[in-house]
Design a protein around this motif. Structure first.
Motif, PDB file in Angstrom:
ATOM      1  N   UNK A 256       0.838  -1.201   0.000  1.00  0.00           N
ATOM      2  CA  UNK A 256       0.000   0.000   0.000  1.00  0.00           C
ATOM      3  C   UNK A 256       0.873   1.252   0.000  1.00  0.00           C
ATOM      4  N   UNK A 257       0.237   2.352  -0.312  1.00  0.00           N
ATOM      5  CA  UNK A 257       0.898   3.655  -0.378  1.00  0.00           C
ATOM      6  C   UNK A 257      -0.030   4.677   0.266  1.00  0.00           C
ATOM      7  N   UNK A 258       0.512   5.516   1.140  1.00  0.00           N
ATOM      8  CA  UNK A 258      -0.258   6.580   1.782  1.00  0.00           C
ATOM      9  C   UNK A 258       0.522   7.882   1.667  1.00  0.00           C
ATOM     10  N   UNK A 259      -0.229   8.963   1.518  1.00  0.00           N
ATOM     11  CA  UNK A 259       0.420  10.271   1.420  1.00  0.00           C
ATOM     12  C   UNK A 259      -0.433  11.325   2.114  1.00  0.00           C
ATOM     13  N   UNK A 260       0.238  12.208   2.847  1.00  0.00           N
ATOM     14  CA  UNK A 260      -0.400  13.395   3.433  1.00  0.00           C
ATOM     15  C   UNK A 260       0.087  14.599   2.637  1.00  0.00           C
ATOM     16  N   UNK A 261      -0.862  15.330   2.057  1.00  0.00           N
ATOM     17  CA  UNK A 261      -0.511  16.458   1.206  1.00  0.00           C
ATOM     18  C   UNK A 261      -1.169  17.718   1.739  1.00  0.00           C
ATOM     19  N   UNK A 262      -0.390  18.785   1.877  1.00  0.00           N
ATOM     20  CA  UNK A 262      -0.889  20.077   2.334  1.00  0.00           C
ATOM     21  C   UNK A 262      -1.317  20.878   1.101  1.00  0.00           C
ATOM     22  N   UNK A 263      -2.628  21.087   0.953  1.00  0.00           N
ATOM     23  CA  UNK A 263      -3.140  21.796  -0.223  1.00  0.00           C
ATOM     24  C   UNK A 263      -2.826  23.291  -0.193  1.00  0.00           C
TER      25      UNK A 263
ATOM     26  N   UNK B  83       3.574  16.261   2.990  1.00  0.00           N
ATOM     27  CA  UNK B  83       4.107  16.171   4.351  1.00  0.00           C
ATOM     28  C   UNK B  83       4.701  14.804   4.656  1.00  0.00           C
ATOM     29  N   UNK B  84       4.024  13.755   4.184  1.00  0.00           N
ATOM     30  CA  UNK B  84       4.496  12.408   4.497  1.00  0.00           C
ATOM     31  C   UNK B  84       4.092  11.450   3.394  1.00  0.00           C
ATOM     32  N   UNK B  85       5.029  10.561   3.026  1.00  0.00           N
ATOM     33  CA  UNK B  85       4.765   9.484   2.083  1.00  0.00           C
ATOM     34  C   UNK B  85       5.153   8.173   2.746  1.00  0.00           C
ATOM     35  N   UNK B  86       4.281   7.167   2.643  1.00  0.00           N
ATOM     36  CA  UNK B  86       4.548   5.865   3.258  1.00  0.00           C
ATOM     37  C   UNK B  86       4.344   4.758   2.238  1.00  0.00           C
ATOM     38  N   UNK B  87       5.300   3.863   2.191  1.00  0.00           N
ATOM     39  CA  UNK B  87       5.228   2.662   1.362  1.00  0.00           C
ATOM     40  C   UNK B  87       5.201   1.475   2.323  1.00  0.00           C
ATOM     41  N   UNK B  88       4.167   0.637   2.228  1.00  0.00           N
ATOM     42  CA  UNK B  88       3.951  -0.424   3.218  1.00  0.00           C
ATOM     43  C   UNK B  88       3.845  -1.772   2.522  1.00  0.00           C
ATOM     44  N   UNK B  89       4.568  -2.747   3.061  1.00  0.00           N
ATOM     45  CA  UNK B  89       4.475  -4.144   2.615  1.00  0.00           C
ATOM     46  C   UNK B  89       4.028  -4.963   3.812  1.00  0.00           C
TER      47      UNK B  89
ATOM     48  N   UNK C 137       8.298   2.147   4.928  1.00  0.00           N
ATOM     49  CA  UNK C 137       9.290   3.177   4.658  1.00  0.00           C
ATOM     50  C   UNK C 137       8.544   4.505   4.584  1.00  0.00           C
ATOM     51  N   UNK C 138       8.982   5.456   5.407  1.00  0.00           N
ATOM     52  CA  UNK C 138       8.303   6.751   5.503  1.00  0.00           C
ATOM     53  C   UNK C 138       9.278   7.867   5.172  1.00  0.00           C
ATOM     54  N   UNK C 139       8.828   8.794   4.339  1.00  0.00           N
ATOM     55  CA  UNK C 139       9.558  10.012   4.036  1.00  0.00           C
ATOM     56  C   UNK C 139       8.712  11.147   4.575  1.00  0.00           C
ATOM     57  N   UNK C 140       9.197  11.817   5.643  1.00  0.00           N
ATOM     58  CA  UNK C 140       8.381  12.820   6.329  1.00  0.00           C
ATOM     59  C   UNK C 140       9.169  14.093   6.572  1.00  0.00           C
ATOM     60  N   UNK C 141       8.432  15.189   6.737  1.00  0.00           N
ATOM     61  CA  UNK C 141       9.028  16.482   7.074  1.00  0.00           C
ATOM     62  C   UNK C 141       9.337  16.491   8.574  1.00  0.00           C
TER      63      UNK C 141
END
Length: 85
Positions: free
Chosen positions: A10-17, A23-29, A42-46
């Motif tokens: 799965x993939x999740x993302x938090x985006x500030x419009x 703000x955050x991207x997550x890749x989940x297995x 794996x998370x890429x976050x501010x």
């Protein structure tokens, strides 16, 4: 996306419009078995930091979550008989 009974990605993302920043991207297995479950994320976050300019500092984080499931349960119930005298 679940591509087998036990495996999913799965993939999740938090985006500030307002600021147009991710703000955050997550890749989940995920692996889900009968007696255990494991998540690799794996998370890429501010990162919140003090800066004098408008630069954004990001960090990559690797998470490993292991869940052990209950295999069996033993319950014992006692039934007391009432004594009549």
């Amino acid at each position: 996306i679940k591509f087998d009974k036990q495996y999913s990605i799965s993939y999740e993302e938090e985006y500030d419009l307002i600021n147009k920043v991710s703000r955050k991207k997550e890749y989940i297995f995920n692996i889900d078995r009968k007696c255990w479950n494991v998540n690799f994320k794996v998370t890429n976050a501010i990162v919140a930091t003090n800066t004098t300019n408008d630069t954004i500092l990001r960090q990559n984080i690797l998470y490993l979550e292991l869940n052990l499931k209950k295999l069996f349960n033993i319950n014992q119930y006692y039934k007391f008989k009432e004594r009549r005298e």
